[in-house]
Design a protein around this motif. Structure first.
Motif, PDB file in Angstrom:
ATOM      1  N   ALA A  95      -4.188  -3.358  10.600  1.00  0.00           N
ATOM      2  CA  ALA A  95      -3.078  -2.391  10.511  1.00  0.00           C
ATOM      3  C   ALA A  95      -1.948  -2.758  11.464  1.00  0.00           C
ATOM      4  N   ALA A  96      -2.278  -3.292  12.630  1.00  0.00           N
ATOM      5  CA  ALA A  96      -1.222  -3.668  13.589  1.00  0.00           C
ATOM      6  C   ALA A  96      -0.317  -4.745  13.022  1.00  0.00           C
ATOM      7  N   TYR A  97      -0.929  -5.750  12.383  1.00  0.00           N
ATOM      8  CA  TYR A  97      -0.119  -6.849  11.817  1.00  0.00           C
ATOM      9  C   TYR A  97       0.766  -6.330  10.677  1.00  0.00           C
ATOM     10  N   ARG A  98       0.185  -5.496   9.775  1.00  0.00           N
ATOM     11  CA  ARG A  98       0.976  -4.959   8.654  1.00  0.00           C
ATOM     12  C   ARG A  98       2.096  -4.052   9.174  1.00  0.00           C
ATOM     13  N   ASN A  99       1.798  -3.208  10.165  1.00  0.00           N
ATOM     14  CA  ASN A  99       2.844  -2.334  10.712  1.00  0.00           C
ATOM     15  C   ASN A  99       3.969  -3.144  11.330  1.00  0.00           C
ATOM     16  N   MET A 100       3.602  -4.213  12.012  1.00  0.00           N
ATOM     17  CA  MET A 100       4.622  -5.054  12.631  1.00  0.00           C
ATOM     18  C   MET A 100       5.514  -5.703  11.581  1.00  0.00           C
ATOM     19  N   LYS A 101       4.934  -6.187  10.501  1.00  0.00           N
ATOM     20  CA  LYS A 101       5.727  -6.789   9.425  1.00  0.00           C
ATOM     21  C   LYS A 101       6.636  -5.749   8.764  1.00  0.00           C
ATOM     22  N   GLU A 102       6.114  -4.518   8.564  1.00  0.00           N
ATOM     23  CA  GLU A 102       6.937  -3.473   7.951  1.00  0.00           C
ATOM     24  C   GLU A 102       8.109  -3.087   8.873  1.00  0.00           C
ATOM     25  N   ILE A 103       7.847  -3.014  10.174  1.00  0.00           N
ATOM     26  CA  ILE A 103       8.920  -2.678  11.128  1.00  0.00           C
ATOM     27  C   ILE A 103      10.004  -3.733  11.103  1.00  0.00           C
TER      28      ILE A 103
END
Length: 298
Positions: free
Chosen positions: A269-277
């Protein structure tokens, strides 16, 4: 002064100026008359005079009269400059540029109209204007005409300019904030990648060390076996080949495990959230840049 195309307000202003000029003119004429009276009273006391005495008296009178006339002409020119100064100051207040045509000052027809006005209209309005004790200052231009529209347009443009400046400051602050968010997100991503790289490097180093230890152990075993007996050389060679195959298999498993670890990390989730941000911040930056280009062009 209907003949010259003036309105009532400007006509009154012209009357005030002409009254001022006439009072100065009368005063200067009285001064010249007094010069002649002084000459009569002081010099013309005898019954007969010689030609030289008459010439001398006329020369003295000429000097006095010439000085008075010159002083009056200079004073008139200076007062006209002050009058123009008032008019130009009011014009510049409303962003107007007035022009003068000096050749019109010698226009015989206009001069005759002014003289006629002084004889007729000026005399008829003299009684009415004499009732004003305090002479008013030069009033501003008529606010109901072009100057009012010009003043309103200037005010509107200034308000619009202030709004655009405020909007530009808001956009600049938003752009600065978006750039700051993007920088922080990029730095966080770099830190995360560095941590991941460090973890992978440590894991690889440990696996390689283990494999090296295994190979070293196998080599030592093989050496001991070769030293113990030469008959088991073939078996030892087979074991060595098998160990090499095992090493290759372990290395292949290590590569697969590394890929699996990277795939699992990307699914976090951290990696996906970072990409979305990062994606959202990039879109916001694009919109802000478009708005900035639009207002800069205007």
């Amino acid at each position: 002064m209907a003949e010259l195309g003036f309105g009532e307000h400007h006509q009154n202003e012209v009357i005030n100026f002409m009254r001022f000029a006439r009072s100065k003119r009368i005063l200067r004429l009285k001064t010249i008359d007094s010069c002649f009276e002084d000459l009569k009273e002081s010099r013309l006391v005898e019954e007969t005079f010689t030609a030289d005495e008459v010439s001398l008296m006329l020369e003295g009178l000429q000097v006095v009269v010439r000085g008075e006339v010159e002083m009056e002409l200079i004073h008139t020119a200076h007062t006209n400059v002050l009058l123009l100064r008032q008019l130009f100051a009011q014009a510049e207040k409303y962003y107007l540029k007035l022009q003068t045509d000096v050749s019109e000052l010698e226009n015989r027809e206009l001069l005759e109209q002014v003289a006629e006005f002084e004889k007729t209209d000026f005399q008829t309005t003299n009684q009415k204007t004499n009732q004003d004790v305090n002479k008013p200052k030069l009033a501003p231009l008529n606010e109901s005409g072009v100057s009012e529209l010009l003043n309103k347009e200037i005010s509107r443009l200034q308000e619009e300019n202030d709004k655009l400046k405020a909007r530009l400051k808001t956009l600049e602050s938003q752009a600065t904030s978006a750039l700051g968010d993007k920088s922080r997100a990029e730095q966080a991503l770099k830190d995360l990648q560095r941590v991941q790289s460090d973890q992978q490097s440590d894991w690889r180093s440990q696996e390689i060390s283990n494999l090296e230890n295994t190979v070293e152990t196998l080599r030592q075993d093989l050496q001991r076996s070769l030293d113990a007996t030469s008959t088991s050389q073939k078996d030892l060679q087979d074991n060595l080949v098998s160990a090499k195959h095992d090493l290759l298999r372990v290395q292949e498993q290590l590569a697969l495990a590394e890929k699996e670890l990277e795939r699992k990390f990307q699914q976090t989730a951290a990696y996906r959230n970072m990409k979305e941000i990062l994606a959202k911040k990039n879109e916001q930056l694009k919109e802000v840049r478009k708005k900035l280009q639009k207002y800069e062009a205007e």
